[in-house]
Each structure stands twice: as C-alpha cells, then as structure tokens.
Scaffold this motif. Structure first.
Motif, PDB file in Angstrom:
ATOM      1  N   ALA A 191     -35.777 -55.677  -0.223  1.00 26.10           N
ATOM      2  CA  ALA A 191     -37.129 -55.242   0.131  1.00 26.10           C
ATOM      3  C   ALA A 191     -37.091 -53.998   1.014  1.00 26.10           C
ATOM      4  O   ALA A 191     -37.872 -53.061   0.834  1.00 26.10           O
ATOM      5  CB  ALA A 191     -37.874 -56.372   0.828  1.00 26.10           C
ATOM      6  N   GLN A 192     -36.167 -53.990   1.969  1.00 23.02           N
ATOM      7  CA  GLN A 192     -36.062 -52.824   2.845  1.00 23.02           C
ATOM      8  C   GLN A 192     -35.616 -51.596   2.064  1.00 23.02           C
ATOM      9  O   GLN A 192     -36.078 -50.470   2.342  1.00 23.02           O
ATOM     10  CB  GLN A 192     -35.092 -53.114   3.992  1.00 23.02           C
ATOM     11  N   ALA A 193     -34.728 -51.785   1.089  1.00 26.02           N
ATOM     12  CA  ALA A 193     -34.296 -50.661   0.252  1.00 26.02           C
ATOM     13  C   ALA A 193     -35.465 -50.133  -0.585  1.00 26.02           C
ATOM     14  O   ALA A 193     -35.617 -48.917  -0.754  1.00 26.02           O
ATOM     15  CB  ALA A 193     -33.148 -51.104  -0.653  1.00 26.02           C
ATOM     16  N   ILE A 194     -36.302 -51.036  -1.084  1.00 30.03           N
ATOM     17  CA  ILE A 194     -37.481 -50.614  -1.854  1.00 30.03           C
ATOM     18  C   ILE A 194     -38.425 -49.821  -0.963  1.00 30.03           C
ATOM     19  O   ILE A 194     -38.984 -48.797  -1.378  1.00 30.03           O
ATOM     20  CB  ILE A 194     -38.197 -51.845  -2.454  1.00 30.03           C
ATOM     21  N   ARG A 195     -38.617 -50.283   0.263  1.00 35.48           N
ATOM     22  CA  ARG A 195     -39.502 -49.560   1.183  1.00 35.48           C
ATOM     23  C   ARG A 195     -38.981 -48.145   1.432  1.00 35.48           C
ATOM     24  O   ARG A 195     -39.756 -47.181   1.418  1.00 35.48           O
ATOM     25  CB  ARG A 195     -39.617 -50.323   2.504  1.00 35.48           C
ATOM     26  N   ARG A 196     -37.692 -48.029   1.672  1.00 39.50           N
ATOM     27  CA  ARG A 196     -37.147 -46.705   1.958  1.00 39.50           C
ATOM     28  C   ARG A 196     -37.233 -45.793   0.733  1.00 39.50           C
ATOM     29  O   ARG A 196     -37.603 -44.623   0.858  1.00 39.50           O
ATOM     30  CB  ARG A 196     -35.703 -46.819   2.442  1.00 39.50           C
ATOM     31  N   TYR A 197     -36.913 -46.337  -0.445  1.00 40.32           N
ATOM     32  CA  TYR A 197     -36.999 -45.533  -1.669  1.00 40.32           C
ATOM     33  C   TYR A 197     -38.436 -45.074  -1.904  1.00 40.32           C
ATOM     34  O   TYR A 197     -38.687 -43.919  -2.276  1.00 40.32           O
ATOM     35  CB  TYR A 197     -36.494 -46.352  -2.857  1.00 40.32           C
ATOM     36  N   THR A 198     -39.393 -45.983  -1.670  1.00 45.02           N
ATOM     37  CA  THR A 198     -40.797 -45.633  -1.860  1.00 45.02           C
ATOM     38  C   THR A 198     -41.236 -44.588  -0.849  1.00 45.02           C
ATOM     39  O   THR A 198     -41.991 -43.663  -1.176  1.00 45.02           O
ATOM     40  CB  THR A 198     -41.676 -46.890  -1.743  1.00 45.02           C
TER      41      THR A 198
END
Length: 414
Positions: free
Chosen positions: A202-209
C-alpha cells in the motif's frame, strides 16, 4: 459507499436494498461489466490514479449499503447500488473510495482520541469533506447527497482532522468502510482471505501514485490542490521540529549521562582491602545544560517563547531541571544569566546585534561547566572556530536560517 458522502443519499437507498433482500426479494446480480467500465473510465479521466484504482479487488456484498473499502484494498460493492448509479457517477465513487486508502484515512482515524474514534459517522463525513472538495473542483460527477465542506459552511482545502470538530452529530451513518474510519465492519473478509494488499505494498502504491501526480502536473498543470498537497507530503514528508528537537536534546543528555569517569570524592569500597592506598570510585555525572537564547532584534518573542517551552518540556522529561539548567540571554553581548526551574520564569533581555560566540563562551565559563549547550537563534551569527568541550545543539528559528558549522547538531524550527 458514501461517495464522498454519497452516503448521505446513497446510504438510505442502500439500506432499502438490504431490507428488500431480508424480506425475500430477489437481489439483482452484480453488473461487473458496468462496475469495471466505471473504473476504467475513472482511470482514463484521472490517469495518475490508475495504478491505485486497479489495485482494488472487487468483493460483492449485500451487507454493504453502497460501496466501501477495507485496509487490505478490497472494495465491497452492493449490486443494487451499481444498478442504480450511472457510469459517470460510479466512476466518481471509485475515485472517492480509493482516495480514502491513498490518504491513509484508516491509519489517521486510529490516531484520533478514543471518543472521536467511536463516532464513525462524523469521522466519515469529515473524511468525505476532505476528499469531495477536490473531486467537485475537478468536475467529477458524484451521486446525489454527497457532502462537501460547504455543506457545513466550512472552507475547502482542509484535512479531515480539521473538519471533524465542525461536523454536528448526524443521524445518517456514512459507511465508506474500515478502510476509511478504521475498526472493522461486518462485511469485511478475514485478514488472510481473498485478494489483498499488504501495508508495504500500500505504501509503495501511495508513493508511485504521488510521483504520477507530480508528473501529470508537470505535463498538464491541472491537479486539484488537495492531491498536490498529498503528493508533496508523501514525497517530501515534513517532520515536526518539536520531535526532532526533542530527539536531539535527549540524545545529547544521554551522551553526557554516559560519560562515566573516576572520582576521589567517594573512595572505592575496595579501598578497605588495600593498605595505604585510596582507590577512586566510578561516577556517572548528572548532566547540566546551558541554554543560550538569541535576543537580537531579528528574533520574534513568540518564536523564542515557543522554542523555550519545547526545550523546557524536553528537559523536564529527561529529569534535568532546577539548578542544573542555566539560561543566558545574548545578542552581541551576554545579558542576564540565570538558573531557572520553569520556562515561565525566563526573562529575556537584549535586542542589539548577534554574536553567539559570546554566549557559548559565557556558558562554558560558568562555575559548573555544562555538558550540553542549546542555542536558540535565527542563525545569522558567527560561530566558534572550533568545537567547544561540550555537546552543542542549535535550534534554528525562521524560514531560511544559514547552516552552522558541521560539528553543531542543528534543528530547523519553523
């Protein structure tokens, strides 16, 4: 759901569908084609959210009134709600729900006071206000009944924690799910069941977004202010200066406390076994602290008061108080030198130029040499050429203070 509140209007219609199901009426099958077409449209219209949108897994549930998410990035969908809502509005609901997860609303909600955590309706409405002002400004279509800050005569652009005290008790109960307000809902799958996104993912998705938001802004320049602020916070997180200052002071005090040395003030107990020999004992010093405060004309009284209060609080926590704290007021020369027990007792004098070398030298010349020297200044001062025989921590007050020498541990106080 509560499409950003689509809960206000949609929750009642969702409840009606639940009631129909309980009375024996045949529930319509979930129109997955329509649901996924709405997600595709949302991803096309807002490509910077595409990765987050497609990370959501769909779970059909008759218990959820509209649409809701959990912290494992599962999106629970009521078939009747999908049947009633047109695709453009359904696309807006998709973006609304994923915004709860991207903004870590469940994590932030669980840091609220306990009494607020229990009031899920108000928390959810406040979260919807944080999200929907951006969606409306971005001309996204939402189901009837959605709330915005204007619903409660509040300004746009705030976080849900700011809106929460302004939300009155509500008979309506928005249900955006445990992915919004934390806790658990009856429709939630078991933590290990079905498709799920881990906290690290989830944190990786947030950063990518967040990176996608910045890239989109550079190419198009049309990002709502809330999404821009969110991306900045993800990519350049701001650490509260109070925490940094507290950590630096604690570390310096711990360093001084660990400086064990020999002393003859109290002979060693083993001296009794020796003839005509006095052995020294080990001593752990009680740290003493000197606070040098820049009282030059460029320093604001409010800034100094805030910084002094934080330093005094940290010293109390680590047990350094009373006659082990010396405060020196200094501009181009040293003014008052006092030992104080409370920050409220401080009287600052000065107002001329700035030379912290004088203040540091005066601190080290005290009858009891301090182990730690804390300097509160705007940084526009000369510094000693060489490290003194004490740990130095500089609290730099102001927007753009110049950097002190490398041997000084500095904390920016904004």
């Amino acid at each position: 759901m509560n499409s950003g509140a689509a809960s206000s209007g949609a929750a009642s219609s969702g409840a009606a569908s639940s009631g129909a199901a309980s009375s024996g009426a045949v529930r319509p099958p979930l129109d997955r084609t329509k649901l996924l077409a709405a997600r595709f449209r949302a991803a096309q219209d807002r490509p910077y959210l595409a990765s987050a949108l497609f990370a959501l897994s769909v779970v059909e549930s008759a218990e959820v009134p509209t649409m809701a998410v959990d912290r494992a990035w599962r999106c629970y969908v009521n078939a009747g709600f999908v049947d009633r809502i047109p695709v453009p509005q359904l696309a807006g609901v998709w973006i609304h729900e994923v915004a709860h997860l991207l903004r870590d609303h469940h994590g932030r909600a669980e840091r609220l006071p306990t009494v607020d955590q229990r009031d899920r309706a108000r928390v959810n409405i406040a979260q919807d206000c944080e999200i929907n002002d951006d969606l409306v400004r971005d001309r996204l279509s939402l189901p009837p009944g959605h709330v915005t800050p204007a619903t409660f005569d509040q300004p746009d652009g705030k976080l849900f924690e700011w809106y929460l005290p302004h939300i009155p008790p509500s008979p309506e109960c928005p249900r955006c799910g445990s992915g919004a307000y934390g806790g658990a809902e009856p429709w939630d799958l078991a933590p290990t069941a079905g498709s799920r996104v881990s906290p690290a993912e989830a944190q990786a998705i947030r950063r990518y977004t967040a990176e996608a938001v910045r890239a989109y802004e550079r190419s198009r320049g049309t990002i709502p202010a809330g999404w821009k602020r969110w991306a900045d916070d993800i990519l350049e997180p701001t650490v509260d200066w109070r925490q940094v200052l507290a950590g630096s002071v604690r570390q310096a005090i711990a360093w001084a406390s660990g400086a064990v040395d020999y002393t003859y003030r109290r002979p060693s107990r083993r001296s009794a076994a020796q003839t005509r020999v006095v052995l020294p004992s080990m001593q752990r010093p009680s740290p003493t602290v000197a606070i040098v405060v820049d009282t030059s004309g460029s320093m604001s009284d409010d800034d100094l008061a805030a910084a002094m209060a934080e330093v005094a609080g940290v010293l109390r926590e680590v047990g350094v108080r009373g006659n082990r704290v010396t405060v020196l007021s200094c501009d181009a020369a040293v003014g008052a030198v006092r030992r104080i027990a409370r920050a409220e007792d401080l009287e600052l004098v000065g107002g001329g130029g700035t030379d912290m070398r004088v203040g540091i030298a005066a601190a080290l010349a005290q009858p009891v040499r301090p182990h730690v020297v804390i300097v509160l200044t705007d940084g526009h001062t000369p510094w000693p050429d060489e490290p003194p025989a004490a740990r130095v921590v500089a609290g730099l007050i102001g927007a753009t203070p110049p950097e002190p020498p490398g041997w000084i541990e500095s904390v920016r106080i904004t």
